[in-house]
Design a protein around this motif. Structure first.
Motif, PDB file in Angstrom:
ATOM      1  N   ARG A   1       6.971 -35.094  33.329  1.00 49.57           N
ATOM      2  CA  ARG A   1       6.699 -35.362  31.910  1.00 49.57           C
ATOM      3  C   ARG A   1       7.821 -36.256  31.374  1.00 49.57           C
TER       4      ARG A   1
ATOM      5  N   ALA B   1      10.247 -38.522  29.083  1.00 52.19           N
ATOM      6  CA  ALA B   1      10.837 -38.430  27.750  1.00 52.19           C
ATOM      7  C   ALA B   1      10.340 -39.595  26.902  1.00 52.19           C
ATOM      8  N   ASP B   2      10.439 -39.448  25.581  1.00 51.71           N
ATOM      9  CA  ASP B   2      10.031 -40.517  24.672  1.00 51.71           C
ATOM     10  C   ASP B   2      10.792 -41.800  24.993  1.00 51.71           C
ATOM     11  N   GLY B   3      10.040 -42.899  25.026  1.00 54.77           N
ATOM     12  CA  GLY B   3      10.664 -44.193  25.255  1.00 54.77           C
ATOM     13  C   GLY B   3      10.787 -44.584  26.710  1.00 54.77           C
ATOM     14  N   CYS B   4      10.495 -43.666  27.627  1.00 47.67           N
ATOM     15  CA  CYS B   4      10.586 -43.967  29.057  1.00 47.67           C
ATOM     16  C   CYS B   4       9.254 -44.537  29.537  1.00 47.67           C
ATOM     17  N   GLU B   5       9.280 -45.698  30.158  1.00 43.44           N
ATOM     18  CA  GLU B   5       8.069 -46.339  30.661  1.00 43.44           C
ATOM     19  C   GLU B   5       7.841 -45.942  32.110  1.00 43.44           C
TER      20      GLU B   5
ATOM     21  N   TRP C   1      -1.011 -34.514  29.996  1.00 40.26           N
ATOM     22  CA  TRP C   1      -0.548 -35.184  28.782  1.00 40.26           C
ATOM     23  C   TRP C   1      -0.428 -36.680  29.037  1.00 40.26           C
TER      24      TRP C   1
ATOM     25  N   ARG D   1       0.386 -29.886  21.533  1.00 39.87           N
ATOM     26  CA  ARG D   1       1.041 -31.191  21.669  1.00 39.87           C
ATOM     27  C   ARG D   1       0.360 -32.239  20.800  1.00 39.87           C
TER      28      ARG D   1
ATOM     29  N   ARG E   1       2.835 -38.413  13.192  1.00 40.78           N
ATOM     30  CA  ARG E   1       2.278 -39.691  12.734  1.00 40.78           C
ATOM     31  C   ARG E   1       2.029 -39.678  11.227  1.00 40.78           C
TER      32      ARG E   1
ATOM     33  N   GLU F   1       1.770 -34.262  17.481  1.00 36.97           N
ATOM     34  CA  GLU F   1       1.757 -35.725  17.430  1.00 36.97           C
ATOM     35  C   GLU F   1       1.089 -36.221  16.157  1.00 36.97           C
TER      36      GLU F   1
ATOM     37  N   GLU G   1       1.948 -38.575  28.534  1.00 34.86           N
ATOM     38  CA  GLU G   1       3.270 -38.934  29.048  1.00 34.86           C
ATOM     39  C   GLU G   1       3.540 -38.387  30.447  1.00 34.86           C
TER      40      GLU G   1
END
Length: 228
Positions: A52, A54-58, A33, A151, A159, A155, A35
């Protein structure tokens, strides 16, 4: 077989996974994926370990505690690396992995070597490895392709919902602006009408107060008298 682990070194907890062997690694490379972040012992044989995010983690700003968990798991799953101190673990985003047709099973390179980070593991930390191993669960037949398809579908749906919401908000704002503009125009017209001075209706009266419209009637009356 894919092994899954849970790292509680961060909040929310992170999902870690790795293949049982090089053939499983090949499937993980193929169906990763965007991410996912890939970890491996540098210049040594080891498991391909993924986290994997989490959202927002760079990926290049991952918490050091999470990086340490992954590095320890890599070291513990390297036959040679597990016996050594001061080994280097490399990591990069999954989409930076390069797989060519002439490569051996499970072998990868990188599309951009500048997107590869390194961390040194001085020694094995059993407390970390044992904590992670207690969370291990196995999936003997993971549907990796279907999981990736699901997945991507989710997404796309997210969107679309976001785009629909944005368009609805733009319509609401445009309608509100039209409503405000119409209200201002109405208020201006009302104010103009209220402040307007008496006009043509008063102009038909003569200065002495008589109705000038009687002049025509008087002329006709004289003509009638003369005729008689």
């Amino acid at each position: 077989m894919v092994y899954y682990f849970t790292s509680t070194a961060v909040e929310p907890a992170a999902t870690i996974y790795m293949g049982k062997d090089k053939y499983e690694n090949e499937e993980l490379i193929k169906h990763g994926w965007p991410e996912d972040i890939w970890f491996h012992a540098d210049k040594l044989s080891s498991a391909h370990v993924y986290v994997r995010l989490a959202d927002g983690c760079e990926w290049d700003k991952m918490p050091s505690a999470l990086v340490d968990d992954l590095a320890q798991l890599c070291k513990a799953n390297s036959i040679e690396g597990n016996k050594k101190n001061n080994i280097t673990i490399i990591y990069t985003p999954w989409d930076n992995l390069l797989k060519r047709g002439d490569m051996a099973v499970g072998q990868v390179s990188f599309k951009n070597s500048k997107k590869v980070k390194r961390v040194c593991v001085e020694a094995r930390e059993n407390t970390v490895v044992n904590r992670l191993n207690k969370t291990r669960r196995e999936d003997p037949n993971p549907e990796l392709m279907q999981m990736r398809l699901d997945r991507d579908k989710a997404e796309r749906s997210a969107r679309k919902r976001a785009a629909d919401a944005q368009r609805a908000e733009e319509r609401r704002v445009a309608e509100q602006r039209r409503s405000d503009r119409d209200a201002r125009d109405y208020a201006r017209v009302f104010a103009d009408a209220k402040n307007k001075k008496p006009g043509a209706a008063d102009d038909i009266f003569a200065a002495d107060g008589s109705d000038s419209s009687d002049d025509g009637l008087g002329a006709h009356a004289s003509d009638f008298d003369a005729f008689m």
